[in-house]
Enzyme design. Structure first.
Site, short mmCIF file in Angstrom:
data_model
loop_
_atom_site.label_atom_id
_atom_site.label_comp_id
_atom_site.label_asym_id
_atom_site.label_seq_id
_atom_site.Cartn_x
_atom_site.Cartn_y
_atom_site.Cartn_z
N THR A 104 -10.17 0.33 -44.28
CA THR A 104 -8.82 -0.14 -44.60
C THR A 104 -8.19 -0.83 -43.39
O THR A 104 -7.63 -1.93 -43.51
CB THR A 104 -7.94 1.05 -45.05
N GLN A 137 -19.01 -1.16 -48.62
CA GLN A 137 -20.00 -0.54 -49.51
C GLN A 137 -21.42 -1.05 -49.24
O GLN A 137 -22.39 -0.37 -49.57
CB GLN A 137 -19.65 -0.84 -50.98
N HIS A 149 -17.79 6.50 -42.99
CA HIS A 149 -17.93 7.62 -43.94
C HIS A 149 -18.71 7.26 -45.20
O HIS A 149 -19.03 8.14 -46.00
CB HIS A 149 -16.57 8.24 -44.28
N THR A 152 -6.59 4.96 -27.74
CA THR A 152 -7.78 5.66 -27.23
C THR A 152 -8.84 5.74 -28.32
O THR A 152 -8.54 6.15 -29.44
CB THR A 152 -7.38 7.08 -26.78
N CYS A 171 -5.96 7.34 -61.59
CA CYS A 171 -4.98 8.29 -62.11
C CYS A 171 -3.66 8.07 -61.39
O CYS A 171 -3.51 8.42 -60.23
CB CYS A 171 -5.49 9.70 -61.83
C1 LIG Z 1 -14.98 -1.81 -50.82
C2 LIG Z 1 -14.15 -0.92 -49.96
N1 LIG Z 1 -13.33 -1.44 -49.04
C3 LIG Z 1 -12.58 -0.68 -48.24
C4 LIG Z 1 -12.59 0.69 -48.33
C5 LIG Z 1 -11.70 1.51 -47.41
O1 LIG Z 1 -12.45 2.09 -46.39
P1 LIG Z 1 -11.85 3.39 -45.62
O2 LIG Z 1 -11.92 4.50 -46.60
O3 LIG Z 1 -12.78 3.59 -44.47
O4 LIG Z 1 -10.48 3.06 -45.18
C6 LIG Z 1 -13.42 1.31 -49.27
C7 LIG Z 1 -13.41 2.77 -49.40
O5 LIG Z 1 -14.03 3.36 -50.21
C8 LIG Z 1 -14.20 0.48 -50.11
O6 LIG Z 1 -15.00 1.01 -51.05
#
Ligand SMILES: Cc1ncc(COP(=O)(O)O)c(C=O)c1O
Length: 407
Positions: free
Chosen positions: A76, A183, A205, A244, A331
């Site tokens: 994000t 992804q 993650h 940091t 949801c």
């Molecule tokens: C296509 C896509 N972009 C951005 C994100 C956001 O990444 P983050 O959860 O590391 O902020 C995700 C999260 O699942 C995602 O699937």
């Protein structure tokens, strides 16, 4: 032996690989230095660890220079930095961005904010198979276009776009190209050089790394891309992202990227086979069940299907004590909104409401796939037995012809 609940929601997040945890551990305790502490060994050690991770991530995506990797808190933030940073830096050059209707929420919401701030944004539509037509992007480019932003692979349907073709187009028109590869990274080969990518967002993650670490690849040569930072402060990350660095998380991200690079080919083949098995089981046992997205140009771990006459949420409720999946519906507080991605493919609202995403990961087994497949089939069949709509449809009634209420 099956262990419950079974996790098949790996496009929301993934469990940390134990090898990643092992690599991270010392950086919480004895190796706790600040990577910007230039005058003692604690700092040197931390800086070396961060630089090693930069190299590991650079190699995963084909970047030539590890300095092109800017660490952030996740996908994000990387997307925010790419879009807002370019919009601000290249304000004099232009005020138009081209993106798509199927970007993840971060991409869409940042574009919407930039629009409110006076930028023009074109949202290119998607074809029914989940692919973006590159000609549509070309049509949208104007002399004022400063950025094209197209996701590499979609988070709901897994469709992989023709990124190299978009890169070529961007280069030929002198426009900067960002891709959200959150992804795709670690799941499908990426080469920022060969594909003409100037900016790339990714996150730890989703590749069996820790939550809270991400990266933005920022091209340094041909062209040198510049960004206005979102966060001001100590000038870390070559001034692009102060604060940091989260050294243990970054070390974990690096190790996760290294494992992906070494094992991606085998892993994609293994997981792809499990996904295909799950798909065959479901599509061959349930009638009026539709695959969403492109059948081949797709991430190996993704399966998205719509079951006519049942709500995705009901299927999930039938399974959720034992299996973690995701429905395409978001949801919200009062209503269940259908998936905007499935809806953008041209599906009816009913089918957009009835989509289920199965997403597999490194640790899923054949036994789990057999179980989840069987249980999904049972739950869908049971829900249909209770569905008057399904009964009417089976009797040959055209549901569209039904008048539901007296005027
Ligand atoms: C296509 C896509 N972009 C951005 C994100 C956001 O990444 P983050 O959860 O590391 O902020 C995700 C999260 O699942 C995602 O699937």
């Amino acid at each position: 032996m099956l262990k419950f609940p079974i996790f098949m929601d790996a496009q929301s997040t993934t469990p940390c690989d134990p090898r990643v945890v092992e690599a991270m551990m010392p950086y919480f305790t004895e190796k706790f230095g600040h990577p910007a502490s230039r005058n003692h060994p604690f700092g040197w050690e931390a800086e070396a660890a961060v630089d090693r991770a930069r190299g590991q991530i650079a190699r995963l995506i084909g970047a030539r220079d590890p300095k092109e990797i800017v660490f952030t808190s996740g996908g994000t933030e990387s997307i925010n930095l790419a879009l807002k940073g370019i919009a601000e830096m290249y304000r004099e050059k232009g005020n138009h961005i081209v993106t798509t209707v199927i970007e993840q929420r971060a991409g869409i919401d940042v574009a919407k904010r930039l629009e409110r701030q006076g930028l023009e944004v074109t949202y290119v539509p998607v074809q029914p198979d989940g692919l973006i037509d590159v000609a549509e992007i070309e049509k949208a480019i104007t002399p004022r276009t400063i950025l094209i932003s197209v996701m590499f692979a979609n988070n709901e349907i897994g469709t992989i776009q023709d990124i190299a073709a978009i890169g070529r187009l961007a280069k030929s028109r002198g426009v900067i190209f960002h891709t959200d590869a959150t992804q795709a990274a670690g799941k499908t080969p990426i080469d920022v050089e060969a594909m003409g990518i100037d900016l790339l967002s990714c996150t730890a993650h989703l590749v069996h790394g820790p939550k809270g670490a991400g990266a933005l690849y920022v091209r340094r040569k041909g062209p040198r891309v510049r960004l206005t930072p979102l966060i001001d402060g100590g000038g870390h990350e070559r001034g692009m992202r102060s604060g940091t660095l989260a050294v243990p998380l970054i070390v974990g991200f690096g190790r996760a990227a290294e494992i992906c690079r070494e094992e991606m080919a085998d892993e994609a083949a293994r997981i792809g086979k499990l996904r295909d098995r799950l798909q065959d089981m479901i599509l061959s046992s349930v009638d009026e069940c539709f695959l969403n997205g492109h059948p081949d140009r797709r991430l190996p771990n993704n399966l998205n299907v719509s079951f006519a006459y049942v709500e995705g949420e009901s299927v999930l409720m039938g399974l959720n004590k034992e299996t973690a999946l995701s429905s395409g519906s978001a949801c919200t507080s009062a209503t269940l909104e259908p998936s905007y991605v499935i809806a953008a493919l041209g599906a009816s609202a009913e089918l957009a409401h009835s989509s289920i995403r199965f997403s597999l990961h490194r640790f899923n087994t054949e036994e789990e796939v057999e179980y989840v497949g069987q249980r999904t089939i049972e739950v869908v069949k049971r829900l249909r037995e209770m569905s008057p709509l399904y009964e009417l449809a089976k009797e040959g009634v055209d549901l569209k012809s039904i008048k539901w209420k007296a005027d």
